[in-house]
Structures are given as structure tokens and as C-alpha cells.
Design a protein around this motif. Sequence first.
Motif, mmCIF file in Angstrom:
data_model
loop_
_atom_site.group_PDB
_atom_site.id
_atom_site.type_symbol
_atom_site.label_atom_id
_atom_site.label_comp_id
_atom_site.label_asym_id
_atom_site.label_seq_id
_atom_site.Cartn_x
_atom_site.Cartn_y
_atom_site.Cartn_z
ATOM 1 N N GLY A 271 3.629 -8.507 -5.728
ATOM 2 C CA GLY A 271 3.214 -7.106 -5.747
ATOM 3 C C GLY A 271 3.116 -6.547 -4.343
ATOM 4 O O GLY A 271 3.523 -5.408 -4.078
ATOM 5 N N THR A 272 2.619 -7.367 -3.407
ATOM 6 C CA THR A 272 2.491 -6.908 -2.022
ATOM 7 C C THR A 272 3.862 -6.638 -1.414
ATOM 8 O O THR A 272 4.082 -5.614 -0.769
ATOM 9 N N ILE A 273 4.804 -7.575 -1.666
ATOM 10 C CA ILE A 273 6.171 -7.364 -1.157
ATOM 11 C C ILE A 273 6.746 -6.082 -1.747
ATOM 12 O O ILE A 273 7.302 -5.244 -1.044
ATOM 13 N N ALA A 274 6.586 -5.908 -3.057
ATOM 14 C CA ALA A 274 7.132 -4.734 -3.722
ATOM 15 C C ALA A 274 6.508 -3.456 -3.162
ATOM 16 O O ALA A 274 7.193 -2.454 -2.966
ATOM 17 N N GLU A 275 5.204 -3.518 -2.889
ATOM 18 C CA GLU A 275 4.529 -2.326 -2.359
ATOM 19 C C GLU A 275 5.033 -1.957 -0.975
ATOM 20 O O GLU A 275 5.125 -0.786 -0.635
ATOM 21 N N TRP A 276 5.336 -2.995 -0.172
ATOM 22 C CA TRP A 276 5.775 -2.728 1.202
ATOM 23 C C TRP A 276 7.282 -2.491 1.296
ATOM 24 O O TRP A 276 7.813 -2.228 2.368
ATOM 25 N N ASN A 277 7.975 -2.626 0.177
ATOM 26 C CA ASN A 277 9.393 -2.274 0.150
ATOM 27 C C ASN A 277 9.508 -0.767 0.397
ATOM 28 O O ASN A 277 8.873 0.030 -0.301
ATOM 29 N N PRO A 278 10.288 -0.354 1.396
ATOM 30 C CA PRO A 278 10.391 1.082 1.709
ATOM 31 C C PRO A 278 10.737 1.937 0.490
ATOM 32 O O PRO A 278 10.294 3.077 0.393
ATOM 33 N N LEU A 279 11.517 1.369 -0.447
ATOM 34 C CA LEU A 279 11.881 2.151 -1.631
ATOM 35 C C LEU A 279 10.628 2.527 -2.418
ATOM 36 O O LEU A 279 10.513 3.632 -2.939
ATOM 37 N N SER A 280 9.658 1.597 -2.500
ATOM 38 C CA SER A 280 8.453 1.834 -3.289
ATOM 39 C C SER A 280 7.665 3.020 -2.742
ATOM 40 O O SER A 280 7.094 3.792 -3.505
ATOM 41 N N SER A 281 7.623 3.145 -1.421
ATOM 42 C CA SER A 281 6.885 4.270 -0.833
ATOM 43 C C SER A 281 7.487 5.590 -1.290
ATOM 44 O O SER A 281 6.784 6.514 -1.674
ATOM 45 N N THR A 282 8.841 5.665 -1.224
ATOM 46 C CA THR A 282 9.494 6.897 -1.668
ATOM 47 C C THR A 282 9.260 7.110 -3.166
ATOM 48 O O THR A 282 8.955 8.222 -3.595
#
Lengths: 322, 275
Positions: B213-224
Motif C-alpha cells: 500500500g505504501t509503494i502504491a501510495e507513493w507511485n506518482p500515478l496514485s497522486s494524480t
Amino acid sequence: MVDQPAVLAEGLIKSYGEKRALDGFDLSVAPGSVHGLLGPNGAGKTTAVRILATLLRLDGGRAEVAGLDVARQPALVRAKIGLVGQSAAVDEVLSGRQNLEMFGRLYHLGPAVARRRADELLDYFGLADTGSKAVKSYSGGMRRRLDLAAGMILRPAVLFLDEPTTGLDPRGRNEVWEAMRALVAAGTTVLLTTQYLDEADQLADRISVIDTGKVIAEGPPSQLKSTIGGDRIEVVLRTPAHLETVVGIVAKVATGEVESIVDDRTVSAPVSDRVAALTEVVRALSDAGIEAEDISLRRPTLDEVFLQLTGHRAEKKEEVAA
Amino acid sequence: MTMVAPAPPSSPLGRLRWALADGWTVTRRDIIHWIRQPVALIVNLAFSVMLVLVFGYLFGGAMSVPGGGNYREFLLPGMLVLMMFFSLESTIMAITEDKSKGVTDRFRSMPMSPSAVVLGRATADMLMSVITLVALVACGLAVDWKINRGIGLALAAFGLMLLLRFALLWLGIYLGLMLPNPESVAAVQILVWPLGFLTSVYAPPETMPNWLGTIAEWNPLSSTVSAVRELFGNPGIGGDSWIAQHSILMAVLWPVLITVVFFPLAVRRYQRLSR
């Protein structure tokens, strides 16, 4: 100014890491002539053309195209040259006409002029019928002709052709040769690189033979051919027993050094008059009662040209030393 | 008929005019591709639409959105962003193909504006992204996705997605110049796909194992994705982590960071073609 060469290279040097692709490369091409750059893969032909066409920076020496310094005035050089590379550098999806129009626009021709020039060139290179079809459907020869047309949009002062027939079938090669002859007749200066001796022979006014980044021989094809001996006669014997006798027989008709390979039972030598040499050798062999397995006349391979050229040089050095 | 190329402009304004005119000629090449191969264009768009339908209806029933809400409404912003990301491949492909077929060399040997090749590529890819967004939005509206917070914030959401696409352009050009031939693009796809799935696009990171979940959250795509959900007023925003709380800020910062890193790298790589 009349005698100013269209292409001039003096002591060009280009290194890739430790390897020297060009090592003191010299070239001078007269305006309106076709100059062949002949050499095997990796000899430095493409590197030389890429430097002259402003695609590569040179590490040393000086190069001029149409009187302009390649290193200092690349933008001006680009307006004077056409480049046709080793693969057909055209868009596959676009039609032939759309390709030429696009490149015409990028040469800053107006829309109407670009269209007219595209039609002119399609006509000229025999592509008028297929001009509206996607390039994907073109044969290899047609692609290369379109490629040539794209290189000719501005009627360049110098056209660089880097192995324009490599990978083509004989028919495609003939098509491209025809197109090139037409260009040459119209007075375009052409620098042509090739691995094929007969291609350089057919098309070029002068040939530079290049090896390991240096020109090792230069001159008109006829002169080069007489240096390297043109055709070769080759006799294959049944047994190596009479090899020495056969060397003697062949030497009488040879115009250069006779080579004999004991293991292959082969004697070969350059000859000038094909038929006379063949007749003479056959008669002499039968007079001596020597049976040959095979007798043939053939053109020298590029390997033999290089062997011959480097061989001559070594001999000259020895003469000087003696 | 004389066929003389005009001298290259010496003034900055003249150079800009050449760059724009030549850039447009290069862009038009892509537009002609779309017109000449409408099937390829439609298949491309249909693929994105199909993904929305597959995930929305096939898996949608089994998914629950934290805090409640319609899964398809949760999914669509993610799919929009994902398509921006997947179009990275088309940038890489176009650059690699031109390089390996010698088209790039032909351009470089011509008296055209040197920046036009990149400018034309950028314009064409951005145009295609807008077309993709329009098609997906139409599909989304048909499967009851909604814009809940007004057109102004919605436009901001589209702006953020195109910003991400713009940043990926430079990554794509850089990778395209690095790869030796079009065949090797497949290797990049193997990396692109996991990156596209390891996000908050399909499922909220809270539902994943902690580390994932942490990796997914810090994925730039997730922020957008999160920022766009927030701006559209779609469900699924939230999460307690810093990055989840600052998605709009990060949806601006990530693309800027990617551009700052890969724009100079791409330019350097292009200049190195003459080494």
C-alpha cells in the motif's frame, strides 16, 4: 572557384573510445562527379558520410561540403546536401507523395511548391502511379527510389548515398542504379559508399578504397582495376603434383602476382584479356598433359582487392628498403 | 523552378517561427497517420474503453469502495490517469522507430529547426491524449460516472492529467532514444504494466498489505489519481498518510520532478546522437 572540390576531407579523425573509426581520412570530390567510397563493413565509410552530412562531430581534421565548413557551418551545409542512408528513411504509413510533401515543407518550401516538387520527383523516379499508396505497400526498390527522391527535393549540391542498394534483390538494385544514372546525367555530385566492386565500377568516376579508417587507394575505376588486376583466372588441379608447372603456365598470361595454394591445389592470377588468357592456359595445360579439375575466370572479391592493395604497398616499402 | 532553401533565421524570433512551423509539419505527420489508419486509432480507443468496462462490470460487483460509493465512479478517474501512463509506450515506440529507420537522421541532416522533431512529437502525443480523454469521458458518462464538483475543478483535473502526460513525454523520449530497436520496446512494457497496476487505480491502497500500500501510495500515478478523484468529487479519496493527504500538491510536484530530471536527459541523449 571552379576547381573548388564539392566535397573535401583532410585528415579526418573520429574515435569511439579506443577504436579509431576514421584515422586520417582524405577525400576530394570534383563538382558534378560521382565518387565511390569502397570498403568492407566497419572500414569507416558510413562514419565518413555521417561526418560530412553533419550527423557526427569530427574529432580532428577538416571537412568542407560545397565550400562550407562542416564543423563550423552545419546549418548552412544542411541546405546544400541530400542524404540517403542505409535504410529507407521514409514514413511507412504516409503515401509516397505525402512523404515528399512533408520533407519539402521541412525544407521550407511553400505548400504549393512542395506539392509540385513532390509530383515532379514521383514522375522522375517512376513512382507517379503509386504516389498515393502507403509506402508500406512499396517494394524494396520503390522505397529506395522514394528515399532518393526525398534526398533530391532541394536539388542538393551534393548527394550522399550510403550503401543505397544493400539488402535489395537484383531487380531492386537495377531500379536504383537506373535512378542514380539519371541523377548523375543531370549533373548532381554524388558520394556513394558501397561494399560492391561492380557497383562502384558501374557508377563512379573515381573510387577511393577505404580500410580501417584510411583511404588506401584512389583513382578512376579503370586504373584501380588494372592495379588490382581486374579479372582473375583460377585453375584447380586434380593433384598438387604439377603445381609448379602450372604456376609457370599461368605466369605467362598473368598481369600480376601468381598465387598458389597447395592445399586447395589452386593457382590463380590477375589477367587482362579474358578470352586470350583462358585459351592460352587451356592449350598449355593440354600440351603439358596436365589434367585440371576446373578452370574459371572471375572478378576479384573485395577481400582480394584489399589483399592486393596492401600487398603492393608492402612490396613498395621493400623496394625502398632495398 | 528554383529550389533554394531560405537561409536559416538568425534572430530568436525567426528561429521560434521555424520551430513552430516545422514542429507543426512533424505533428501533421501523426495526424495523417490517424486519418490513414482510422482502424488503428479506433482499436486503441476501444482498448481503453474495454478496460473500463471489464473492470467496472466484471470486477466492480466484488469491489467495495472505502467510505462507500459506486465502484465505477471510483474507477474512472484511475482509468483516465492510467491511459495517460500507458501512452508512454506510444511515445517510446515512435521515437525508437524513427531512430532505427533513419528518419531521425534524415531530419537531422535537413535544414529544419532542430527542436521541431521533439516539438512535433510532443504536440502529436498531447493531442492524442486529449482525444483519449474525450473518448473515455464519453464512455464514463455512459456508465454513470459523474462530475460532482463543477466544471472549473473538472478542468483542473484534466489539467493535472495532461501535466502528468507531458512529464511522461520526456521519459518516453529519453527511453526511446536509449533503446536500440523497436523490438526492445517490449522489454519496457514489462516494466510499464506493473507500475500501472501498482497504484490506487483499481483498489484503494488501504486495502493492500502495508508495504505494498505504501509503494502504491507513493507511485506518482496514485497522486494524480487521488487528486483527480478529489477534483471530480468521486469516491475513494482518503487515507491517513501524508502523501494521501497532499495528493493535489503531489500531482503537481511529481510531474514537475519527472520533467526536471528527464527533459535535460532527453536533450542530452539527442545531442549525443552526434557523438
